[in-house]
Design an enzyme around this catalytic site. Structure first.
Site, short mmCIF file in Angstrom:
data_model
loop_
_atom_site.label_atom_id
_atom_site.label_comp_id
_atom_site.label_asym_id
_atom_site.label_seq_id
_atom_site.Cartn_x
_atom_site.Cartn_y
_atom_site.Cartn_z
N CYS A 1 0.86 -1.18 0.00
CA CYS A 1 0.00 0.00 0.00
C CYS A 1 0.90 1.22 0.00
O CYS A 1 2.04 1.18 -0.45
CB CYS A 1 -0.98 -0.02 1.17
SG CYS A 1 -0.20 0.04 2.79
N HIS B 1 -3.12 10.91 5.22
CA HIS B 1 -3.69 9.56 5.11
C HIS B 1 -5.13 9.61 5.62
O HIS B 1 -5.38 9.75 6.81
CB HIS B 1 -2.86 8.58 5.94
CG HIS B 1 -3.16 7.14 5.67
ND1 HIS B 1 -4.32 6.53 6.05
CD2 HIS B 1 -2.42 6.19 5.04
CE1 HIS B 1 -4.30 5.26 5.69
NE2 HIS B 1 -3.14 5.02 5.07
#
Length: 630
Positions: free
Chosen positions: A28, A552
């Site tokens: 990721c 994020h």
């Protein structure tokens, strides 16, 4: 020069239990996500202390080695150690993704074509150049350049199943070279002639199942390759579970090919032939009932039929009809759909604010004029859905008109602006059909253009070339060299209270978090976009002052595979403070049972003396967020 991560990769592989302990690996935005056969074999304490590794997290059945922003480079280095990788975590990982069947199909096909849209459009333009050369009397019999350019343009379309096999393999997580072997089997040069010989001798049966090919074989087809790779991916996955590691390298692809290729030919072939025969009978019945209705239906369905390779149900009938009678109307309704694509593309280019759409639409527009619509369909109109529907609907109307005007074709094969001579009766010199077709072509472009122009153009890439919608940070809050403004609206949360130990521990860097109430992320400073994960849940920026920033959105939102997220920038873009970067659906994240808290961290915190954060409990876009002390 790129940093060499081979030693780090070798060490990571050794301390997760060796490559034989790795089922597969993906990554990721910051982490290597291993699936291990036995996590007890991994030396977690060593990896946590190892330079180059931020920390280790065990969650969701994954052994996650946190690396940081350079994880793609480390991932590549780990693959070089012989570990089996499946790429970035993306939409394919979300097997339970919702949506109606048509939308999911469009997303799948568009995603498969996306990687090679540029070469596809280029090949289409070259085909147009070859058509111009042909109109000047050049051919494979008298001009070498014609032969070369014809191969350059037509080769891509002839062997399209190979390209599709490669990109479909990435979607379905199949070994890419196994996929290419399947695609190569579909377009094997002597396949059609071999099947013809077997059929004449009545030897074309395998286990009692007839081995047949659709008319024209699988050259230039789309769906057979996609279906074949999908089937093969499931076979490969099942085989991997039972084959011993010591022989997996060759046994897994051997068994996968041994099963999937015969299945492709023995199942896909008969199904395609059955569909083709049924479609032929269907259209013949409509033609007998009403030629105008036939024109409406075939014109509207033609582009969809081409997508599935079902147009071969009609083409042989037209060829046979022309060969026996010297003329045919069977393909007349299918002559002008390319011009409806031209019309909608022109409107899209004028209206869209997405620069990337314009860059894709322009070569597709040129190709469509010459009758090559694949770049337009797969690159723009089908992913946008509405333009494709408009194109099909207008094509139906134009097809009905062509049949009403009794247009007749006297040869088969010409496309786009070069089809008009095929409508001239060479025996009588009658050019009325050509004139009707020219007027109908203009009508197709104009009608499709006008409808699309007055219908909203869907956003395709989420990167509008406009600043009208960008939130603007008030002048009173203009950024100083060491201050960042808030990129979101919401409740301020201390980084230590973030429900993820990697962020909470400060392992990724110092910073702060926001529990957002609005699904918009804007740039906190003038910066360059250095990272944008495919699922759009995380973005990295580097400011003019050298701050490396990671935003994020949510915790473990990578598992949503992009659902509810949209980006408005790309890696390499330079953004201004207050410019919109991302949008996300807060409810989608909450419904998935995931925290919406968004950490905002300075990943190169070690380069600065201190990071001071706001003491406010709530914050708005443009409000003071943190100060970096140099």
């Amino acid at each position: 020069m790129a940093k060499d991560y081979s030693e780090l990769a070798k060490d990571i592989v050794a301390h997760v239990g060796g490559k034989e302990n790795v089922v597969d690996l993906r990554h990721c935005v910051t982490r290597l996500r291993f699936r291990l056969k036995d996590e007890a074999k991994a030396d977690t304490d060593y990896l946590k202390q190892r330079e180059g590794v931020v920390t280790v997290v065990k969650a969701g059945g994954q052994y996650q080695v946190v690396i940081g922003n350079h994880v793609p480079d480390v991932y590549a280095a780990v693959l070089a150690q012989g570990v089996s990788g499946v790429g970035e975590v993306d939409a394919v990982d979300n097997q339970a993704e919702k949506g109606n069947l048509f939308d999911r199909f469009v997303d799948l096909v568009s995603g498969i074509f996306q990687p090679f849209l540029g070469p596809l459009a280029a090949a289409g333009i070259i085909k147009g150049i070859v058509a111009i050369m042909g109109a000047q009397g050049l051919s494979a019999d008298n001009n070498a350049l014609y032969v070369i350019l014809n191969a350059a343009g037509d080769g891509f379309f002839q062997y399209l199943p190979l390209m599709i096999s490669l990109t479909a393999a990435r979607k379905f997580k199949l070994n890419e070279f196994t996929a290419l072997a399947i695609g190569a089997a579909l377009v094997y040069p002597t396949l059609s002639s071999s099947v013809d010989v077997l059929s004449k001798a009545n030897l074309n049966h395998v286990f009692g199942i007839p081995f047949t090919l659709p008319t024209g074989g699988y050259l230039s087809t789309v769906m057979p390759a996609i279906l074949a790779i999908w089937v093969a991916s499931h076979i490969e996955k099942a085989v991997r579970k039972v084959i011993p590691d010591v022989v997996k390298l060759f046994v897994v692809p051997f068994v996968t090919l041994l099963i999937s290729v015969p299945l492709t030919f023995l199942v896909v072939g008969p199904v395609a032939n059955l569909a083709s025969d049924g479609l032929s009978s269907f259209f013949q019945a409509i033609m007998n009932f009403s030629p105008i209705l036939y024109g409406l239906v075939l014109g509207a369905m033609w582009q969809v039929m081409v997508m599935f390779g079902l147009h071969w149900a009609i083409v042989p009938l037209a060829i046979l009809d022309t060969a026996t009678k010297g003329q045919s109307s069977i393909l007349v309704p299918a002559l002008l759909p390319n011009f409806t694509q031209t019309g909608v593309l022109l409107a899209i280019m004028l209206k869209t604010r997405e620069q990337k759409v314009k860059s894709v639409a322009m070569p597709a527009f040129i190709s469509s004029i010459f009758g090559v619509t694949e770049p337009a369909i797969y690159g723009v109109t089908l992913p946008m859905r509405t333009p494709f529907i408009i194109s099909c609907a207008v094509s139906g109307l134009i097809g009905a008109y062509m049949m009403f005007a009794n247009v007749i074709g006297y040869s088969v094969g010409a496309l786009g602006v070069f089809l008009y001579p095929s409508l001239v009766n060479s025996k009588t010199g009658d050019m009325s059909g050509m004139y009707v077709a020219i007027m109908a072509s203009i009508a197709a472009v104009v009608i499709a253009f006008l409808i699309q122009y007055f219908v909203p153009v869907p956003t395709l890439y989420g990167n509008p070339d406009t600043k009208k919608e960008e939130p603007v940070i008030p002048k009173a809050k203009e950024l100083q060299s060491n201050i960042l403004a808030s990129p979101m609206i919401g409740k301020v949360v201390k980084l230590a209270d973030v429900p993820d130990e990697v962020f909470a521990s400060g392992a990724m860097g110092a910073g702060i978090a926001i529990d957002p109430t609005d699904g918009i992320v804007v740039a906190p400073a003038n910066a360059e976009v250095t990272l944008l994960f495919p699922t759009k849940h995380a973005i990295g920026l580097k400011t003019e002052d050298g701050l490396e920033l990671l935003i994020h959105v949510g915790m473990d939102t990578v598992s949503l595979a992009g659902k509810g997220f949209k980006s408005f920038v790309e890696v390499g873009n330079t953004v201004q403070a207050g410019q919109k970067l991302l949008e996300f659906d807060v409810n989608t994240i909450k419904e998935a049972g995931l925290p919406v808290i968004a950490p905002i961290v300075i990943t190169n915190s070690a380069d600065f003396k201190d990071i001071l954060t706001t003491q406010e409990s709530r914050i708005d876009v443009g409000d003071y967020l943190l100060t970096v002390v140099k």
